[in-house]
Design a protein around this motif. Structure first.
Motif, PDB file in Angstrom:
ATOM      1  N   LEU A 105       0.831  -1.202   0.000  1.00 53.26           N
ATOM      2  CA  LEU A 105       0.000   0.000   0.000  1.00 53.26           C
ATOM      3  C   LEU A 105       0.868   1.256   0.000  1.00 53.26           C
ATOM      4  CD1 LEU A 105      -2.774  -1.009   2.578  1.00 53.26           C
ATOM      5  CD2 LEU A 105      -2.888  -1.075   0.075  1.00 53.26           C
ATOM      6  N   LYS A 106       0.386   2.266  -0.694  1.00 50.68           N
ATOM      7  CA  LYS A 106       1.145   3.507  -0.817  1.00 50.68           C
ATOM      8  C   LYS A 106       0.600   4.584   0.114  1.00 50.68           C
ATOM      9  CE  LYS A 106       2.570   2.797  -5.614  1.00 50.68           C
ATOM     10  NZ  LYS A 106       3.966   2.534  -5.224  1.00 50.68           N
ATOM     11  N   ARG A 107       1.419   5.580   0.362  1.00 50.99           N
ATOM     12  CA  ARG A 107       0.944   6.756   1.077  1.00 50.99           C
ATOM     13  C   ARG A 107       0.361   7.741   0.069  1.00 50.99           C
ATOM     14  NH1 ARG A 107       6.980   8.565   3.199  1.00 50.99           N
ATOM     15  NH2 ARG A 107       8.047   8.450   1.181  1.00 50.99           N
ATOM     16  N   SER A 108      -0.280   8.805   0.583  1.00 54.28           N
ATOM     17  CA  SER A 108      -0.989   9.703  -0.325  1.00 54.28           C
ATOM     18  C   SER A 108      -1.041  11.121   0.246  1.00 54.28           C
ATOM     19  CB  SER A 108      -2.413   9.198  -0.567  1.00 54.28           C
ATOM     20  OG  SER A 108      -3.125  10.062  -1.431  1.00 54.28           O
ATOM     21  N   VAL A 109      -1.098  12.092  -0.655  1.00 51.76           N
ATOM     22  CA  VAL A 109      -1.261  13.496  -0.280  1.00 51.76           C
ATOM     23  C   VAL A 109      -2.394  14.094  -1.111  1.00 51.76           C
ATOM     24  CG1 VAL A 109      -0.198  15.784  -0.123  1.00 51.76           C
ATOM     25  CG2 VAL A 109       1.203  13.728   0.239  1.00 51.76           C
ATOM     26  N   VAL A 110      -3.357  14.706  -0.427  1.00 55.48           N
ATOM     27  CA  VAL A 110      -4.381  15.507  -1.107  1.00 55.48           C
ATOM     28  C   VAL A 110      -3.843  16.923  -1.187  1.00 55.48           C
ATOM     29  CG1 VAL A 110      -6.723  16.424  -0.998  1.00 55.48           C
ATOM     30  CG2 VAL A 110      -6.266  14.080  -0.236  1.00 55.48           C
ATOM     31  N   TYR A 111      -3.704  17.451  -2.407  1.00 57.47           N
ATOM     32  CA  TYR A 111      -3.119  18.788  -2.575  1.00 57.47           C
ATOM     33  C   TYR A 111      -4.155  19.764  -3.134  1.00 57.47           C
ATOM     34  CZ  TYR A 111       0.362  22.373  -2.982  1.00 57.47           C
ATOM     35  OH  TYR A 111       1.061  23.529  -2.790  1.00 57.47           O
ATOM     36  N   ARG A 213      -9.018   9.315   8.863  1.00 60.14           N
ATOM     37  CA  ARG A 213      -8.630  10.704   9.117  1.00 60.14           C
ATOM     38  C   ARG A 213      -7.201  10.937   8.629  1.00 60.14           C
ATOM     39  NH1 ARG A 213     -12.622  12.782  12.283  1.00 60.14           N
ATOM     40  NH2 ARG A 213     -13.837  11.294  13.522  1.00 60.14           N
ATOM     41  N   PHE A 214      -6.853  12.205   8.480  1.00 60.61           N
ATOM     42  CA  PHE A 214      -5.524  12.548   7.983  1.00 60.61           C
ATOM     43  C   PHE A 214      -4.457  12.302   9.045  1.00 60.61           C
ATOM     44  CE2 PHE A 214      -8.211  15.376   5.311  1.00 60.61           C
ATOM     45  CZ  PHE A 214      -7.874  14.819   4.092  1.00 60.61           C
ATOM     46  N   LYS A 215      -3.342  11.761   8.601  1.00 64.00           N
ATOM     47  CA  LYS A 215      -2.205  11.589   9.497  1.00 64.00           C
ATOM     48  C   LYS A 215      -1.476  12.917   9.705  1.00 64.00           C
ATOM     49  CE  LYS A 215       2.148   9.058  10.075  1.00 64.00           C
ATOM     50  NZ  LYS A 215       3.095   8.072   9.473  1.00 64.00           N
ATOM     51  N   LEU A 216      -1.419  13.727   8.639  1.00 62.34           N
ATOM     52  CA  LEU A 216      -0.677  14.987   8.664  1.00 62.34           C
ATOM     53  C   LEU A 216      -1.433  16.073   7.926  1.00 62.34           C
ATOM     54  CD1 LEU A 216       2.756  13.620   7.320  1.00 62.34           C
ATOM     55  CD2 LEU A 216       2.147  13.856   9.738  1.00 62.34           C
ATOM     56  N   GLN A 217      -1.100  17.331   8.244  1.00 62.15           N
ATOM     57  CA  GLN A 217      -1.451  18.443   7.368  1.00 62.15           C
ATOM     58  C   GLN A 217      -0.192  19.270   7.143  1.00 62.15           C
ATOM     59  OE1 GLN A 217      -4.197  21.435   8.784  1.00 62.15           O
ATOM     60  NE2 GLN A 217      -3.463  21.306  10.899  1.00 62.15           N
ATOM     61  N   SER A 405       8.331  13.176   3.336  1.00 60.95           N
ATOM     62  CA  SER A 405       8.955  11.867   3.206  1.00 60.95           C
ATOM     63  C   SER A 405       9.292  11.261   4.566  1.00 60.95           C
ATOM     64  CB  SER A 405      10.230  11.981   2.349  1.00 60.95           C
ATOM     65  OG  SER A 405      10.854  10.741   2.207  1.00 60.95           O
ATOM     66  N   GLN A 406       9.726  12.096   5.496  1.00 60.82           N
ATOM     67  CA  GLN A 406      10.142  11.619   6.821  1.00 60.82           C
ATOM     68  C   GLN A 406       8.978  11.355   7.761  1.00 60.82           C
ATOM     69  OE1 GLN A 406      12.774  14.779   8.029  1.00 60.82           O
ATOM     70  NE2 GLN A 406      14.556  13.891   6.980  1.00 60.82           N
ATOM     71  N   ASN A 407       7.820  11.973   7.491  1.00 61.57           N
ATOM     72  CA  ASN A 407       6.741  11.917   8.468  1.00 61.57           C
ATOM     73  C   ASN A 407       5.466  11.214   7.994  1.00 61.57           C
ATOM     74  OD1 ASN A 407       7.552  13.769  10.943  1.00 61.57           O
ATOM     75  ND2 ASN A 407       8.316  14.756   9.091  1.00 61.57           N
ATOM     76  N   LEU A 408       5.317  11.053   6.680  1.00 59.15           N
ATOM     77  CA  LEU A 408       4.073  10.458   6.178  1.00 59.15           C
ATOM     78  C   LEU A 408       4.171   8.933   6.142  1.00 59.15           C
ATOM     79  CD1 LEU A 408       1.248  10.905   5.059  1.00 59.15           C
ATOM     80  CD2 LEU A 408       2.273  11.161   2.780  1.00 59.15           C
TER      81      LEU A 408
END
Length: 408
Positions: A105-111, A213-217, A405-408
Motif C-alpha cells: 500500500l502507498k501513502r498519499s497526499v491531497v493537494y 482521518r488525515f495523518k498529517l497536514q 517523506s520523513q513523516n508520512l
C-alpha cells in the motif's frame, strides 16, 4: 537622432523606476524577483482596465492570461500515471506512481492549489509539475483538487468542493481502489489552498462518522484570517513582491462577493474595531502580541481602531466564519488537529498567519514543525520551471517534500 536617444533614455529610466522595488538584503535573486513582480503588476493593471471598461471581470481575464502562460512548459513523466476524474462531482487530477511490481500500500497526499481562490489550476503547468515531483519523490498517490473559482463561484463553494472531494477520497473503498494505506494520508495546500486545507482538516476532525482521518497536514504560506490586516508581516511587507496587502484584501472581498468600497477601511482594521462587540470574542484568538515571537513582532504596534464600521461585518458576515478563517477556530478544534508542517516566508504578508496558527496548535498540544525561510517570498514554491525558476522555489519545495517523506 539626439531626440530619439533622449526618448530612449527616458523610457529606460521609466521602466527601471517601474521595475525597481526595495527588497531586504537577504532576498535571493532580487532583480529576477523584481521582474516577476513587475510582470504581475502589469498583468493586474491591464486586467483592472479591462474590468473598468466593462469588458470582463478582472480576475477572469487574469486567470486566462495565467492559463496561457502556465501551458508554456508542460510536464509529464513516464513513471507517473495521470488521470482526470471526479470525486463526488468535483474535478480532480490523480497522480499514481508506477507500481514496478510492488504491491504494498502507498501513502498519499491531497493537494489544494493556491491563487486567491480565483486563479491557477490543478491542471496548469506549475501545479502539475509540483504534483508530478511529489508523486515521484514520495512514491505516493497525489490527488490535486480542481475546485471552482471566483468570480464565477464564491465562498463557501470552494470549501464545499474540497470537503466533498476529500470525503469521497477517504472512503475505504476509494482508498483501496488506489492501493493507499488509510493511515498514511496527508492534506496539503499553498496560500489559498493552505486556507482550504486547514479549514477542511478542521471540519474532518470534528465529524464523528468519518472512518479515515488525515495523518498529517502541511500548509504552505497559508492565508488563515481576514480579521487583522496589520500584523507585523502585513505592515512590514505592505508593498512586497507578488502579493501586497491591498491585493490580499481584495482577494478576500472577491472570495466573499463583497463590495470593493470596503477595502480601504479593512486595510485600517475598521471592520474589527473595539466598539464592534460581535467581533470581540475572536480578538484573543489571534493576539499577535502574544502569539508571535519577539523577532517577528519587532517594533510594530497593533492597529486597533476605537471606532469602526459595523456595516462591513453586517454586509460580509463570512469574515468571521471559521470555514474561511481557520485561525479563528476555538481551542477545542485545534486540539483535534493532526501533526502539522507550516512553511512561512519572511517576504510575505501572510507570514504571521502561519506563525500564529503554529503557536495555537502548539498551545493545544499538537506537534508542529515551522519551516521559515528568511530569503524567500510568497508563492515561491511553484516557481521551479522555466521561465520563472527561482532557487527559493527549489529550496522550499525540497524542504517541504523532505518533511513529508520523513513523516508520512
Amino acid at each position: 537622432m539626439k531626440s530619439a536617444a533622449v526618448l530612449l533614455g527616458a523610457f529606460l529610466a521609466l521602466g527601471a523606476y517601474y521595475v525597481y522595488l526595495p527588497l531586504p538584503s537577504t532576498v535571493s535573486e532580487p532583480w529576477r524577483l523584481m521582474l516577476l513582480d513587475a510582470s504581475f503588476r502589469i498583468a493586474q493593471q491591464t486586467c483592472n482596465l479591462v474590468h473598468f471598461l466593462g469588458l470582463g471581470h478582472h480576475l477572469r481575464v487574469l486567470n486566462c492570461m495565467i492559463g496561457v502562460f502556465d501551458q508554456l512548459n508542460p510536464q509529464s513523466s513516464e513513471g507517473v500515471k495521470i488521470t482526470d476524474t471526479q470525486f463526488d462531482g468535483v474535478e480532480v487530477r490523480v497522480y499514481e506512481p508506477s507500481e514496478k511490481g510492488d504491491k504494498t500500500l502507498k501513502r498519499s497526499v491531497v493537494y489544494i492549489h493556491g491563487g486567491g481562490w480565483a486563479l491557477a489550476s490543478a491542471r496548469g503547468g506549475y501545479y502539475n509539475n509540483l504534483c508530478l515531483i511529489m508523486a515521484e519523490s514520495l512514491d505516493a498517490v497525489i490527488v490535486s483538487i480542481e475546485y471552482r473559482l471566483v468570480p464565477d463561484f464564491h465562498f463557501p463553494v470552494q470549501f464545499d468542493d474540497v470537503l466533498h472531494a476529500v470525503k469521497h477520497f477517504m472512503l475505504p473503498e476509494v482508498l483501496a481502489h488506489y492501493s493507499i494505506d488509510p493511515s498514511r494520508v496527508a492534506i496539503s495546500g499553498d496560500s489559498a489552498g493552505g486556507n482550504l486545507a486547514a479549514a477542511v482538516c478542521q471540519e474532518m476532525t470534528q465529524e464523528e462518522n468519518v472512518t479515515n482521518r488525515f495523518k498529517l497536514q502541511a500548509l504552505i504560506y497559508p492565508v488563515l484570517q481576514p480579521f487583522d490586516f496589520n500584523t507585523p508581516s502585513y505592515q512590514q511587507n505592505e508593498v512586497t513582491p507578488v502579493l501586497s496587502r491591498f491585493v490580499m484584501v481584495k482577494f478576500w472581498i472577491d472570495y466573499f462577493n463583497g463590495d470593493y468600497d470596503f477595502a480601504l477601511s479593512m486595510v485600517m482594521n475598521n471592520h474589527t474595531a473595539l466598539d464592534l462587540d460581535h467581533v470581540n470574542p475572536f480578538r484573543e484568538r489571534l493576539d499577535w502580541t502574544f502569539l508571535l515571537p519577539s523577532r517577528f513582532r519587532k517594533n510594530y504596534k497593533p492597529v486597533t481602531p476605537t471606532t469602526g464600521k459595523a456595516e462591513i461585518i453586517q454586509a460580509i458576515p463570512e469574515l468571521l466564519d471559521v470555514r474561511a478563517a481557520p485561525l479563528l477556530a476555538e481551542r477545542e478544534v485545534f486540539r483535534l488537529q493532526p501533526k502539522t508542517y507550516i512553511l512561512t516566508c519572511e517576504i510575505d504578508v501572510l507570514r504571521d498567519d502561519g506563525l500564529m496558527y503554529a503557536k495555537r496548535l502548539e498551545k493545544a498540544g499538537v506537534e508542529v514543525t515551522v519551516d521559515h525561510f528568511e530569503d524567500c517570498f510568497h508563492g515561491c514554491m511553484i516557481f521551479t520551471i522555466w521561465p520563472t525558476s527561482f532557487s527559493a522555489g527549489h529550496h522550499t519545495r525540497d524542504s517541504y517534500i523532505k518533511w513529508l517523506s520523513q513523516n508520512l
